[in-house]
Write a protein that holds these residues in place. Structure first.
Motif, PDB file in Angstrom:
ATOM      1  N   PHE A  52      69.332  31.231  23.279  1.00 53.88           N
ATOM      2  CA  PHE A  52      69.816  29.852  22.730  1.00 53.88           C
ATOM      3  C   PHE A  52      70.487  29.307  23.979  1.00 53.88           C
ATOM      4  N   LEU A  53      71.338  29.948  24.576  1.00 53.19           N
ATOM      5  CA  LEU A  53      72.350  29.295  25.731  1.00 53.19           C
ATOM      6  C   LEU A  53      71.360  29.251  26.869  1.00 53.19           C
ATOM      7  N   ASN A  54      70.502  30.114  27.102  1.00 48.08           N
ATOM      8  CA  ASN A  54      69.530  29.826  28.327  1.00 48.08           C
ATOM      9  C   ASN A  54      68.642  28.691  28.070  1.00 48.08           C
ATOM     10  N   PHE A  55      68.168  28.490  26.963  1.00 48.52           N
ATOM     11  CA  PHE A  55      67.372  27.206  26.495  1.00 48.52           C
ATOM     12  C   PHE A  55      68.409  25.855  26.514  1.00 48.52           C
ATOM     13  N   LEU A  56      69.539  26.077  26.269  1.00 46.83           N
ATOM     14  CA  LEU A  56      70.731  24.892  26.368  1.00 46.83           C
ATOM     15  C   LEU A  56      70.850  24.512  27.897  1.00 46.83           C
ATOM     16  N   SER A  57      70.798  25.464  28.813  1.00 46.63           N
ATOM     17  CA  SER A  57      71.112  25.067  30.066  1.00 46.63           C
ATOM     18  C   SER A  57      69.834  24.528  30.697  1.00 46.63           C
ATOM     19  N   ALA A  58      68.695  24.957  30.164  1.00 48.08           N
ATOM     20  CA  ALA A  58      67.505  24.389  30.727  1.00 48.08           C
ATOM     21  C   ALA A  58      67.219  22.904  30.482  1.00 48.08           C
ATOM     22  N   LEU A  59      67.610  22.557  29.479  1.00 49.46           N
ATOM     23  CA  LEU A  59      67.681  21.117  29.018  1.00 49.46           C
ATOM     24  C   LEU A  59      68.218  20.114  29.934  1.00 49.46           C
ATOM     25  N   ALA A  60      69.053  20.703  30.836  1.00 53.38           N
ATOM     26  CA  ALA A  60      69.528  19.927  32.129  1.00 53.38           C
ATOM     27  C   ALA A  60      68.802  19.254  32.848  1.00 53.38           C
ATOM     28  N   ALA A  61      67.247  19.941  32.834  1.00 50.63           N
ATOM     29  CA  ALA A  61      66.332  19.519  33.667  1.00 50.63           C
ATOM     30  C   ALA A  61      65.997  17.942  33.208  1.00 50.63           C
ATOM     31  N   ILE A  62      66.172  17.753  31.896  1.00 58.50           N
ATOM     32  CA  ILE A  62      65.911  16.364  31.254  1.00 58.50           C
ATOM     33  C   ILE A  62      66.616  15.575  31.840  1.00 58.50           C
ATOM     34  N   LEU A  63      68.231  15.967  31.965  1.00 57.41           N
ATOM     35  CA  LEU A  63      69.257  14.960  32.264  1.00 57.41           C
ATOM     36  C   LEU A  63      68.956  14.900  33.959  1.00 57.41           C
ATOM     37  N   GLY A  64      68.504  15.541  34.700  1.00 56.07           N
ATOM     38  CA  GLY A  64      67.913  15.449  36.044  1.00 56.07           C
ATOM     39  C   GLY A  64      67.122  14.386  36.412  1.00 56.07           C
ATOM     40  N   ALA A  65      65.999  14.360  35.496  1.00 55.62           N
ATOM     41  CA  ALA A  65      64.868  13.736  35.215  1.00 55.62           C
ATOM     42  C   ALA A  65      65.471  11.969  35.006  1.00 55.62           C
ATOM     43  N   VAL A  66      66.055  12.092  34.197  1.00 55.95           N
ATOM     44  CA  VAL A  66      66.639  10.599  33.713  1.00 55.95           C
ATOM     45  C   VAL A  66      67.785  10.053  34.884  1.00 55.95           C
ATOM     46  N   ALA A  67      68.368  10.961  35.694  1.00 52.84           N
ATOM     47  CA  ALA A  67      69.491  10.655  36.707  1.00 52.84           C
ATOM     48  C   ALA A  67      68.193  10.227  37.954  1.00 52.84           C
ATOM     49  N   ALA A  68      67.148  10.800  38.068  1.00 50.07           N
ATOM     50  CA  ALA A  68      66.410  10.270  39.147  1.00 50.07           C
ATOM     51  C   ALA A  68      65.913   8.819  38.658  1.00 50.07           C
ATOM     52  N   LEU A  69      65.476   8.468  37.386  1.00 48.71           N
ATOM     53  CA  LEU A  69      64.970   7.446  37.153  1.00 48.71           C
ATOM     54  C   LEU A  69      66.145   6.109  37.393  1.00 48.71           C
ATOM     55  N   VAL A  70      67.197   6.575  37.145  1.00 47.37           N
ATOM     56  CA  VAL A  70      68.412   5.616  37.185  1.00 47.37           C
ATOM     57  C   VAL A  70      68.682   5.195  38.624  1.00 47.37           C
ATOM     58  N   PHE A  71      68.421   6.417  39.596  1.00 48.24           N
ATOM     59  CA  PHE A  71      68.714   6.345  41.000  1.00 48.24           C
ATOM     60  C   PHE A  71      67.640   5.447  41.720  1.00 48.24           C
ATOM     61  N   SER A  72      66.434   5.793  41.097  1.00 48.94           N
ATOM     62  CA  SER A  72      65.400   5.094  41.658  1.00 48.94           C
ATOM     63  C   SER A  72      65.428   3.581  41.677  1.00 48.94           C
ATOM     64  N   SER A  73      66.047   3.071  40.695  1.00 49.95           N
ATOM     65  CA  SER A  73      66.110   1.698  40.191  1.00 49.95           C
ATOM     66  C   SER A  73      67.318   0.830  40.916  1.00 49.95           C
ATOM     67  N   GLY A  74      68.114   2.089  41.354  1.00 47.71           N
ATOM     68  CA  GLY A  74      69.493   1.542  42.102  1.00 47.71           C
ATOM     69  C   GLY A  74      69.606   1.837  43.409  1.00 47.71           C
ATOM     70  N   VAL A  75      68.962   2.767  43.959  1.00 50.44           N
ATOM     71  CA  VAL A  75      69.008   3.158  45.348  1.00 50.44           C
ATOM     72  C   VAL A  75      67.811   3.111  45.985  1.00 50.44           C
ATOM     73  N   ASN A  76      67.938   2.077  47.145  1.00 50.51           N
ATOM     74  CA  ASN A  76      66.688   1.884  47.877  1.00 50.51           C
ATOM     75  C   ASN A  76      66.197   2.912  48.551  1.00 50.51           C
ATOM     76  N   GLY A  77      64.999   3.091  48.392  1.00 49.73           N
ATOM     77  CA  GLY A  77      64.318   4.423  49.082  1.00 49.73           C
ATOM     78  C   GLY A  77      64.555   5.692  48.519  1.00 49.73           C
ATOM     79  N   PHE A  78      64.965   5.797  47.233  1.00 47.12           N
ATOM     80  CA  PHE A  78      65.721   7.062  46.625  1.00 47.12           C
ATOM     81  C   PHE A  78      64.410   8.194  46.711  1.00 47.12           C
ATOM     82  N   SER A  79      63.126   7.690  46.273  1.00 45.68           N
ATOM     83  CA  SER A  79      62.163   8.731  46.250  1.00 45.68           C
ATOM     84  C   SER A  79      61.859   9.475  47.562  1.00 45.68           C
ATOM     85  N   ASP A  80      62.037   8.685  48.532  1.00 48.00           N
ATOM     86  CA  ASP A  80      61.768   9.193  50.062  1.00 48.00           C
ATOM     87  C   ASP A  80      63.023  10.002  50.446  1.00 48.00           C
ATOM     88  N   LEU A  81      64.112   9.943  49.887  1.00 47.03           N
ATOM     89  CA  LEU A  81      65.107  10.794  50.033  1.00 47.03           C
ATOM     90  C   LEU A  81      64.910  12.132  49.185  1.00 47.03           C
TER      91      LEU A  81
END
Length: 250
Positions: free
Chosen positions: A168-197
């Motif tokens: 259960f704890l291993n799965f819980l820590s793995a869900l942080a990948a979803i937060l990372g994806a959300v963060a990438a989408l947020v940054f990509s809309s606010g940081v110019n050239g984010f995907s290139d970085l």
């Protein structure tokens, strides 16, 4: 919308890999070690292949002679070096028990959550650049996550957690990948050239994991026959990335 489906479908798949440890509970320690070494060899080849066949050429194509993208590559190396330090920085000398799990367990969970957060970040960032780059990055991450999650599960068991709680704890820590994806989408809309970085950052992280983490682990095996087997699996991982470059060109 299609890009979002690929991104979140991929990070959910990567998160689900945290449950894979349960399928190897019946294996003996010697058989599990043999399997993990094969998977680690394949992972090393896939990470190096993705870095030098997909990510570094993409970085070079968009750098235009600027030093910035290469600094982000070095940043990826340093960030994953720090993550390794977080996981290994403390050791408890009190014998482990269900009432006293070693600090290695909580620290491993923290480090793994950060690691998975960056997995989500780089997967999303790669898909934002192109579909082929995203697919290649997901394959490399999956190849690495399988032995990684088996190892994490084993660490939590060793630290004194029950198998159900460790899963259960291993799965819980793995869900942080979803937060990372959300963060990438947020940054990509606010940081110019984010995907290139993200692309050079990912390359740096993958190169660090392969060369500083996986290959030294493989060097512990000195028998010629097993070493040749490891080399074959590394080459197989590289060829997998070559195949993706051929069938999914940019």
């Amino acid at each position: 919308m299609t890009t979002y489906i690929y991104i979140f479908g991929s990070v959910i798949l990567v998160s689900a890999l945290s449950l894979i440890g349960v399928f190897f509970l019946s294996l003996s320690s010697s058989d599990l070690k043999k399997l993990v070494f094969v998977l680690v060899s394949l992972s090393a080849g896939a990470l190096l292949g993705d870095s030098f066949i997909h990510l570094v050429p993409e970085t070079a194509a968009k750098s235009d002679g600027r030093v910035g993208p290469w600094l982000w590559l070095l940043g990826g190396l340093l960030v994953f070096f720090i993550l390794e330090k977080i996981i290994h920085w403390r050791h408890c000398h009190i014998p482990t028990s269900p009432d006293h799990p070693h600090h290695l367990g909580p620290l491993n969970l923290v480090g793994d959550a950060l690691h998975n957060f960056f997995d989500g970040l780089i997967i999303a960032g790669s898909f934002l650049v192109s579909l082929p780059l995203g697919i290649a990055t997901v394959v490399a991450v999956v190849a690495h996550e399988i032995p990684h999650e088996i190892g994490n599960f084993g660490i939590l068991i060793y630290a004194g957690y029950s198998r159900r709680r460790a899963l259960f704890l291993n799965f819980l820590s793995a869900l942080a990948a979803i937060l990372g994806a959300v963060a990438a989408l947020v940054f990509s809309s606010g940081v110019n050239g984010f995907s290139d970085l993200v692309v050079p950052f990912t390359a740096g992280g993958f190169i660090y994991i392969a060369t500083a983490d996986l290959l030294p682990e493989l060097n512990k095996e000195t028998k010629p026959s097993k070493s040749l087997g490891q080399l074959a699996c590394i080459i197989l991982g590289l060829l997998l990335m070559v195949a993706l470059k051929i069938f999914f060109p940019d």
